[in-house]
Design a protein around this motif. Sequence first.
Motif, PDB file in Angstrom:
ATOM      1  N   VAL A  21      42.388  46.183  43.513  1.00 30.49           N
ATOM      2  CA  VAL A  21      42.660  44.775  43.134  1.00 30.49           C
ATOM      3  C   VAL A  21      42.126  44.169  42.164  1.00 30.49           C
ATOM      4  CG1 VAL A  21      43.104  44.443  45.573  1.00 30.49           C
ATOM      5  CG2 VAL A  21      40.840  44.025  44.694  1.00 30.49           C
ATOM      6  N   SER A  22      41.173  44.778  41.267  1.00 37.78           N
ATOM      7  CA  SER A  22      40.467  44.164  40.147  1.00 37.78           C
ATOM      8  C   SER A  22      41.470  44.470  39.006  1.00 37.78           C
ATOM      9  CB  SER A  22      39.316  44.641  39.814  1.00 37.78           C
ATOM     10  OG  SER A  22      39.083  45.984  39.518  1.00 37.78           O
ATOM     11  N   ALA A  23      41.464  43.619  38.044  1.00 40.51           N
ATOM     12  CA  ALA A  23      42.036  44.080  36.923  1.00 40.51           C
ATOM     13  C   ALA A  23      41.718  45.363  36.237  1.00 40.51           C
ATOM     14  CB  ALA A  23      41.923  42.889  35.683  1.00 40.51           C
ATOM     15  N   GLU A  24      40.277  45.620  36.199  1.00 39.91           N
ATOM     16  CA  GLU A  24      39.693  46.928  35.692  1.00 39.91           C
ATOM     17  C   GLU A  24      40.357  47.990  36.325  1.00 39.91           C
ATOM     18  OE1 GLU A  24      37.758  44.429  36.746  1.00 39.91           O
ATOM     19  OE2 GLU A  24      37.602  43.444  34.639  1.00 39.91           O
ATOM     20  N   SER A  25      40.385  47.876  37.773  1.00 35.69           N
ATOM     21  CA  SER A  25      40.924  49.003  38.470  1.00 35.69           C
ATOM     22  C   SER A  25      42.243  49.245  38.346  1.00 35.69           C
ATOM     23  CB  SER A  25      40.347  49.009  40.038  1.00 35.69           C
ATOM     24  OG  SER A  25      40.956  47.845  40.719  1.00 35.69           O
ATOM     25  N   TRP A  86      50.138  44.387  37.429  1.00 34.91           N
ATOM     26  CA  TRP A  86      48.840  44.512  38.168  1.00 34.91           C
ATOM     27  C   TRP A  86      49.597  44.764  39.727  1.00 34.91           C
ATOM     28  CZ3 TRP A  86      48.292  41.499  42.469  1.00 34.91           C
ATOM     29  CH2 TRP A  86      47.173  41.670  43.319  1.00 34.91           C
ATOM     30  N   LEU A  87      50.473  44.180  40.021  1.00 29.40           N
ATOM     31  CA  LEU A  87      51.204  44.317  41.494  1.00 29.40           C
ATOM     32  C   LEU A  87      51.806  45.848  41.662  1.00 29.40           C
ATOM     33  CD1 LEU A  87      52.047  42.865  44.106  1.00 29.40           C
ATOM     34  CD2 LEU A  87      54.334  42.351  42.861  1.00 29.40           C
ATOM     35  N   LEU A  88      52.215  46.433  40.438  1.00 31.31           N
ATOM     36  CA  LEU A  88      52.598  47.886  40.525  1.00 31.31           C
ATOM     37  C   LEU A  88      51.410  48.774  40.969  1.00 31.31           C
ATOM     38  CD1 LEU A  88      55.184  48.177  37.821  1.00 31.31           C
ATOM     39  CD2 LEU A  88      55.714  48.851  40.152  1.00 31.31           C
ATOM     40  N   ALA A  89      50.580  48.399  40.278  1.00 33.90           N
ATOM     41  CA  ALA A  89      49.002  49.126  40.611  1.00 33.90           C
ATOM     42  C   ALA A  89      48.487  49.220  41.983  1.00 33.90           C
ATOM     43  CB  ALA A  89      47.970  48.766  39.646  1.00 33.90           C
ATOM     44  N   GLN A  90      49.272  47.976  42.772  1.00 32.21           N
ATOM     45  CA  GLN A  90      48.642  47.958  44.014  1.00 32.21           C
ATOM     46  C   GLN A  90      49.578  48.976  45.125  1.00 32.21           C
ATOM     47  OE1 GLN A  90      45.884  46.019  44.301  1.00 32.21           O
ATOM     48  NE2 GLN A  90      46.396  46.129  42.184  1.00 32.21           N
ATOM     49  N   GLY A  91      50.216  49.531  44.516  1.00 36.82           N
ATOM     50  CA  GLY A  91      51.039  50.649  45.417  1.00 36.82           C
ATOM     51  C   GLY A  91      52.440  50.032  45.819  1.00 36.82           C
ATOM     52  N   GLY A 109      43.388  39.304  50.790  1.00 36.92           N
ATOM     53  CA  GLY A 109      42.141  38.959  50.559  1.00 36.92           C
ATOM     54  C   GLY A 109      41.345  38.608  49.337  1.00 36.92           C
ATOM     55  N   LEU A 110      42.215  38.442  48.143  1.00 36.16           N
ATOM     56  CA  LEU A 110      41.588  38.112  46.653  1.00 36.16           C
ATOM     57  C   LEU A 110      40.684  36.929  46.817  1.00 36.16           C
ATOM     58  CD1 LEU A 110      44.795  38.839  44.891  1.00 36.16           C
ATOM     59  CD2 LEU A 110      43.036  40.560  45.075  1.00 36.16           C
ATOM     60  N   ASP A 113      38.997  32.712  43.063  1.00 36.29           N
ATOM     61  CA  ASP A 113      38.576  32.546  41.557  1.00 36.29           C
ATOM     62  C   ASP A 113      38.832  33.407  40.476  1.00 36.29           C
ATOM     63  OD1 ASP A 113      37.588  29.785  42.123  1.00 36.29           O
ATOM     64  OD2 ASP A 113      35.725  30.796  43.123  1.00 36.29           O
ATOM     65  N   ASP A 114      39.426  34.534  41.019  1.00 37.12           N
ATOM     66  CA  ASP A 114      39.763  35.799  40.027  1.00 37.12           C
ATOM     67  C   ASP A 114      41.070  35.332  39.769  1.00 37.12           C
ATOM     68  OD1 ASP A 114      39.998  38.233  38.798  1.00 37.12           O
ATOM     69  OD2 ASP A 114      39.798  39.207  40.525  1.00 37.12           O
ATOM     70  N   ASP A 115      41.205  34.880  38.403  1.00 42.94           N
ATOM     71  CA  ASP A 115      42.678  34.850  37.968  1.00 42.94           C
ATOM     72  C   ASP A 115      42.735  35.917  36.690  1.00 42.94           C
ATOM     73  OD1 ASP A 115      40.610  34.214  35.717  1.00 42.94           O
ATOM     74  OD2 ASP A 115      41.582  32.197  35.437  1.00 42.94           O
ATOM     75  N   GLU A 116      42.156  36.957  36.933  1.00 40.92           N
ATOM     76  CA  GLU A 116      42.430  38.141  35.971  1.00 40.92           C
ATOM     77  C   GLU A 116      43.003  39.258  36.717  1.00 40.92           C
ATOM     78  OE1 GLU A 116      41.726  38.322  32.842  1.00 40.92           O
ATOM     79  OE2 GLU A 116      41.101  36.373  33.072  1.00 40.92           O
ATOM     80  N   ILE A 117      43.978  39.010  37.641  1.00 36.50           N
ATOM     81  CA  ILE A 117      44.965  39.921  38.293  1.00 36.50           C
ATOM     82  C   ILE A 117      46.126  40.361  37.511  1.00 36.50           C
ATOM     83  CG2 ILE A 117      43.953  39.736  40.493  1.00 36.50           C
ATOM     84  CD1 ILE A 117      46.242  37.486  41.271  1.00 36.50           C
ATOM     85  N   GLN A 118      45.941  40.904  36.419  1.00 31.93           N
ATOM     86  CA  GLN A 118      46.979  41.156  35.494  1.00 31.93           C
ATOM     87  C   GLN A 118      46.818  42.652  35.077  1.00 31.93           C
ATOM     88  OE1 GLN A 118      48.041  38.164  32.543  1.00 31.93           O
ATOM     89  NE2 GLN A 118      46.719  36.738  33.747  1.00 31.93           N
TER      90      GLN A 118
END
Length: 185
Positions: A21-25, A86-91, A109-110, A113-118
């Motif tokens: 779920v994180s941008a890094e992952s 990012w959404l593709l990386a979620q499966g 459940g994000l 305050d995390d606006d880096e979901i890209q």
Amino acid sequence: MDREEFWAIVEEAREVVGDTVSAESAEAVAQRVTARLVELGPSAAVEFERVFDAVNGEAYRTDLWAAAYLMLGGCSDDGFDYFRGWLLAQGRAVWEGAVAAPDSLADLGLDPDDDEIQCEDFLSVASDAYSAATGDEEAFWTAVHDNGTRPESGTNDPAGEDFDFDDEDQMRVRLPRLAAIYLDD
């Protein structure tokens, strides 16, 4: 390559990364997909891109853009592209759920305050893999366009009814679960 093979490559990468779920992952998933496409060879990268274009195009929807707008605190054209990366990386399950019902993203459940979901990197996994394997990115785009199936990007409006994403009442009606999380009362 068909959709099953496309999603199998994504899911294999996700299994290695774990929580995505994180941008890094999500970027780590993109890197794993790129590495796998390098292993499979240039033609696999071209076929992956063709499926990617079809799958990604199906998510070019106003209601999903509205969800991204809420979740990111605003969302430009490019931002919506990166959000879909990012959404593709979620499966597959999350992707298909979000395309069918964008409000389902509330289930992730994000942290609001995390606006880096890209994940911009996911948009170029196939071209990066092709370039790594051949050293010739231009040949990749020629190969992708050869059968004439690649749609022109940016020429169409998103599917679905257009509405004002800044109208909080509209957002609460259209995306009630996400609005409850991301809009101040």
